[in-house]
Design a protein around this motif. Structure first.
Motif, short mmCIF file in Angstrom:
data_model
loop_
_atom_site.label_atom_id
_atom_site.label_comp_id
_atom_site.label_asym_id
_atom_site.label_seq_id
_atom_site.Cartn_x
_atom_site.Cartn_y
_atom_site.Cartn_z
N VAL A 1 -3.53 -6.61 -6.51
CA VAL A 1 -2.50 -7.23 -5.68
C VAL A 1 -1.53 -6.17 -5.15
O VAL A 1 -1.12 -6.22 -3.99
CB VAL A 1 -1.76 -8.34 -6.47
CG1 VAL A 1 -0.53 -8.81 -5.75
CG2 VAL A 1 -2.71 -9.51 -6.73
N GLU A 2 -1.17 -5.21 -5.99
CA GLU A 2 -0.28 -4.13 -5.54
C GLU A 2 -0.94 -3.32 -4.43
O GLU A 2 -0.28 -2.94 -3.46
CB GLU A 2 0.10 -3.22 -6.71
CG GLU A 2 1.11 -3.84 -7.66
CD GLU A 2 1.43 -2.95 -8.84
OE1 GLU A 2 0.76 -1.92 -9.05
OE2 GLU A 2 2.37 -3.30 -9.58
N GLN A 3 -2.23 -3.06 -4.59
CA GLN A 3 -2.94 -2.31 -3.55
C GLN A 3 -2.99 -3.11 -2.25
O GLN A 3 -2.77 -2.56 -1.17
CB GLN A 3 -4.37 -1.97 -4.02
CG GLN A 3 -5.13 -1.12 -3.02
CD GLN A 3 -4.46 0.22 -2.77
OE1 GLN A 3 -4.05 0.90 -3.69
NE2 GLN A 3 -4.33 0.59 -1.50
N GLN A 4 -3.25 -4.41 -2.35
CA GLN A 4 -3.25 -5.26 -1.16
C GLN A 4 -1.87 -5.27 -0.51
O GLN A 4 -1.76 -5.22 0.72
CB GLN A 4 -3.65 -6.70 -1.52
CG GLN A 4 -5.12 -6.85 -1.86
CD GLN A 4 -5.44 -8.26 -2.36
OE1 GLN A 4 -4.56 -9.09 -2.56
NE2 GLN A 4 -6.72 -8.52 -2.55
N ASN A 5 -0.83 -5.32 -1.32
CA ASN A 5 0.53 -5.29 -0.81
C ASN A 5 0.80 -3.98 -0.06
O ASN A 5 1.38 -3.99 1.03
CB ASN A 5 1.53 -5.48 -1.95
CG ASN A 5 2.95 -5.60 -1.46
OD1 ASN A 5 3.22 -6.22 -0.43
ND2 ASN A 5 3.88 -5.01 -2.19
N GLN A 6 0.38 -2.87 -0.64
CA GLN A 6 0.56 -1.58 0.01
C GLN A 6 -0.19 -1.53 1.35
O GLN A 6 0.33 -1.04 2.35
CB GLN A 6 0.07 -0.43 -0.89
CG GLN A 6 0.99 -0.13 -2.04
CD GLN A 6 2.32 0.42 -1.57
OE1 GLN A 6 2.46 0.95 -0.48
NE2 GLN A 6 3.34 0.25 -2.40
N ASP A 7 -1.43 -2.05 1.33
CA ASP A 7 -2.22 -2.08 2.56
C ASP A 7 -1.52 -2.91 3.63
O ASP A 7 -1.46 -2.51 4.80
CB ASP A 7 -3.61 -2.63 2.30
CG ASP A 7 -4.46 -1.72 1.43
OD1 ASP A 7 -4.10 -0.53 1.26
OD2 ASP A 7 -5.48 -2.20 0.89
N LEU A 8 -1.01 -4.07 3.24
CA LEU A 8 -0.32 -4.93 4.20
C LEU A 8 0.94 -4.26 4.74
O LEU A 8 1.25 -4.37 5.94
CB LEU A 8 0.01 -6.28 3.56
CG LEU A 8 -1.17 -7.20 3.30
CD1 LEU A 8 -0.72 -8.43 2.52
CD2 LEU A 8 -1.81 -7.62 4.61
N LEU A 9 1.67 -3.59 3.86
CA LEU A 9 2.87 -2.88 4.32
C LEU A 9 2.52 -1.78 5.31
O LEU A 9 3.22 -1.59 6.32
CB LEU A 9 3.63 -2.29 3.13
CG LEU A 9 4.38 -3.29 2.24
CD1 LEU A 9 4.94 -2.59 1.00
CD2 LEU A 9 5.48 -3.98 3.02
N GLN A 10 1.43 -1.08 5.03
CA GLN A 10 1.01 -0.03 5.96
C GLN A 10 0.56 -0.63 7.29
O GLN A 10 0.89 -0.09 8.36
CB GLN A 10 -0.12 0.79 5.34
CG GLN A 10 0.35 1.70 4.23
CD GLN A 10 -0.81 2.43 3.56
OE1 GLN A 10 -1.97 2.16 3.81
NE2 GLN A 10 -0.47 3.37 2.67
N GLN A 11 -0.17 -1.73 7.23
CA GLN A 11 -0.61 -2.39 8.47
C GLN A 11 0.60 -2.87 9.27
O GLN A 11 0.65 -2.72 10.49
CB GLN A 11 -1.53 -3.57 8.16
CG GLN A 11 -2.90 -3.17 7.68
CD GLN A 11 -3.73 -4.38 7.27
OE1 GLN A 11 -3.29 -5.53 7.40
NE2 GLN A 11 -4.92 -4.13 6.74
#
Length: 133
Positions: A70-80
């Motif tokens: 979930v943290e990785q998905q959150n980071q990905d979404l923030l980057q997107q």
């Protein structure tokens, strides 16, 4: 006769001692059996607790992996989200216009510098006033 009475007395003392020894042995055997039973029960409880601890550990590892995902998905979404913010030219214009409003520029200056329609510039001023109030 004296010898016979000493022999009978010695035999009585021997029988009493033997009875006491047997009674203590039975008591000791009973105590040992109780301790053995309690030890067996404790061993069973330890086995159950170890199994439960292993289940908890497995569950925690699973939760930990999920949290990392979930943290990785959150980071990905923030980057997107950040990339989209910079890719959209209109967003740059609006960001600049908002910054100008925050710095105290007047309506005409924002319209001229950012090439915004009057209605949009007025909306930015209106929203900025609500945030500041």
């Amino acid at each position: 006769m004296l010898l016979l009475s000493i022999a009978i007395s010695a035999l009585a003392v021997g029988l009493i001692s033997l009875t006491l020894i047997i009674a203590f042995k039975n008591k000791h055997t009973s105590d040992v059996a109780d301790v053995h039973q309690k030890l067996k029960e404790c061993a069973e409880q330890v086995h159950i607790l170890r199994s439960e601890a292993a289940e908890l550990r497995t569950g925690l590892l699973s939760i930990g992996k999920r949290v990392l995902e979930v943290e990785q998905q959150n980071q990905d979404l923030l980057q997107q989200q950040s990339a989209q913010k910079y890719d959209d030219p209109d967003a740059k214009i609006y960001s600049r216009a908002v910054k100008m409003v925050e710095l105290g520029a007047d309506l005409d200056e924002v319209i001229r510098e950012c090439e915004l329609p009057r209605a949009e510039a007025e909306l930015l001023f209106s929203l900025h006033k609500k945030k500041g109030a």
